[in-house]
Design a protein around this motif. Sequence first.
Motif, PDB file in Angstrom:
ATOM      1  N   PRO A 272       0.812  -1.227   0.000  1.00  9.77           N
ATOM      2  CA  PRO A 272       0.000   0.000   0.000  1.00  9.77           C
ATOM      3  C   PRO A 272       0.844   1.277   0.000  1.00  9.77           C
ATOM      4  O   PRO A 272       0.480   2.270  -0.637  1.00  9.77           O
ATOM      5  CB  PRO A 272      -0.859  -0.098   1.259  1.00  9.77           C
ATOM      6  N   HIS A 273       1.999   1.255   0.679  1.00  9.61           N
ATOM      7  CA  HIS A 273       2.849   2.453   0.696  1.00  9.61           C
ATOM      8  C   HIS A 273       3.487   2.677  -0.666  1.00  9.61           C
ATOM      9  O   HIS A 273       3.562   3.809  -1.151  1.00  9.61           O
ATOM     10  CB  HIS A 273       3.917   2.343   1.788  1.00  9.61           C
ATOM     11  N   ASN A 274       3.966   1.609  -1.308  1.00  4.87           N
ATOM     12  CA  ASN A 274       4.578   1.761  -2.629  1.00  4.87           C
ATOM     13  C   ASN A 274       3.551   2.292  -3.631  1.00  4.87           C
ATOM     14  O   ASN A 274       3.857   3.169  -4.434  1.00  4.87           O
ATOM     15  CB  ASN A 274       5.182   0.439  -3.116  1.00  4.87           C
ATOM     16  N   MET A 275       2.319   1.793  -3.550  1.00  4.66           N
ATOM     17  CA  MET A 275       1.262   2.279  -4.452  1.00  4.66           C
ATOM     18  C   MET A 275       0.967   3.762  -4.192  1.00  4.66           C
ATOM     19  O   MET A 275       0.820   4.540  -5.135  1.00  4.66           O
ATOM     20  CB  MET A 275      -0.011   1.450  -4.289  1.00  4.66           C
ATOM     21  N   ALA A 276       0.893   4.141  -2.934  1.00  5.46           N
ATOM     22  CA  ALA A 276       0.604   5.542  -2.592  1.00  5.46           C
ATOM     23  C   ALA A 276       1.779   6.452  -2.943  1.00  5.46           C
ATOM     24  O   ALA A 276       1.587   7.594  -3.367  1.00  5.46           O
ATOM     25  CB  ALA A 276       0.272   5.663  -1.110  1.00  5.46           C
TER      26      ALA A 276
ATOM     27  N   PHE B 256      10.250  -0.289   9.008  1.00  2.87           N
ATOM     28  CA  PHE B 256       9.946  -0.516  10.424  1.00  2.87           C
ATOM     29  C   PHE B 256       8.490  -0.247  10.769  1.00  2.87           C
ATOM     30  O   PHE B 256       8.134  -0.110  11.933  1.00  2.87           O
ATOM     31  CB  PHE B 256      10.875   0.341  11.295  1.00  2.87           C
ATOM     32  N   GLY B 257       7.651  -0.157   9.765  1.00  2.00           N
ATOM     33  CA  GLY B 257       6.235   0.076   9.993  1.00  2.00           C
ATOM     34  C   GLY B 257       5.675   0.988   8.928  1.00  2.00           C
ATOM     35  O   GLY B 257       6.360   1.878   8.435  1.00  2.00           O
ATOM     36  N   CYS B 258       4.423   0.740   8.572  1.00  7.39           N
ATOM     37  CA  CYS B 258       3.787   1.460   7.475  1.00  7.39           C
ATOM     38  C   CYS B 258       2.546   2.187   7.967  1.00  7.39           C
ATOM     39  O   CYS B 258       1.742   1.600   8.693  1.00  7.39           O
ATOM     40  CB  CYS B 258       3.409   0.446   6.384  1.00  7.39           C
ATOM     41  N   PRO B 259       2.373   3.450   7.564  1.00  6.70           N
ATOM     42  CA  PRO B 259       1.177   4.176   7.995  1.00  6.70           C
ATOM     43  C   PRO B 259      -0.117   3.595   7.416  1.00  6.70           C
ATOM     44  O   PRO B 259      -1.192   3.878   7.921  1.00  6.70           O
ATOM     45  CB  PRO B 259       1.414   5.599   7.479  1.00  6.70           C
ATOM     46  N   TYR B 260      -0.030   2.787   6.370  1.00 12.52           N
ATOM     47  CA  TYR B 260      -1.213   2.204   5.747  1.00 12.52           C
ATOM     48  C   TYR B 260      -1.541   0.808   6.252  1.00 12.52           C
ATOM     49  O   TYR B 260      -2.696   0.437   6.352  1.00 12.52           O
ATOM     50  CB  TYR B 260      -1.055   2.167   4.216  1.00 12.52           C
ATOM     51  N   GLN B 261      -0.516   0.003   6.524  1.00 19.39           N
ATOM     52  CA  GLN B 261      -0.772  -1.382   6.910  1.00 19.39           C
ATOM     53  C   GLN B 261      -0.273  -1.733   8.299  1.00 19.39           C
ATOM     54  O   GLN B 261      -0.522  -2.824   8.774  1.00 19.39           O
ATOM     55  CB  GLN B 261      -0.186  -2.363   5.890  1.00 19.39           C
TER      56      GLN B 261
END
Length: 172
Positions: free
Chosen positions: A106-110, A145-150
């Motif tokens: 999700p972060h790479n897509m955003a 170290f962590g994703c704001p989306y997942q």
Amino acid sequence: MNLPSKIKIREVAPRDGFQSWPEFVPTNQKLEIIQAMIKAGVTDIEATSFVNPKAIPQMGDATEVIKGLPKQGCNYCALVPNLKGAQMALEAGTDEIAVFISASEPHNMANVRRNIADSMADLNAIFSLAKDKDVHVIGAIAVAFGCPYQGDVPVDAVFKLADAYLSRGASA
């Protein structure tokens, strides 16, 4: 403790800071700020990012920034999300490129509007181009170290990207 005798610090404010600024910072002001950093003793700078200017207008002058930098006394890195960005950075004359891919879909897509597999598909060409120009490539892993989306990011996803970079010859 067995600490290293030397560390390397890279200043990323010209790229990260200018990119976050709400208004476009004129190229000549960017260059003046970078030159002030060099006068203060900074020797390694992430100067700009070769990204789509429609997505990040503040980086629309990346080529002019790289071409306008003093050529001695500092190592300049340009952040790139894909093959086109790498081509532009290398044509502009950057000393080093940092390729970034997110460890979460999700972060790479955003962030770059591509899935991780599509981003990774560019790596062979990017590393080959950089090798032809004798330019080092750094592999950057976003949201390791962590994703704001997942939320939590699986360790395996981080290691997969690290292995992809290292197997192609990333310098860091």
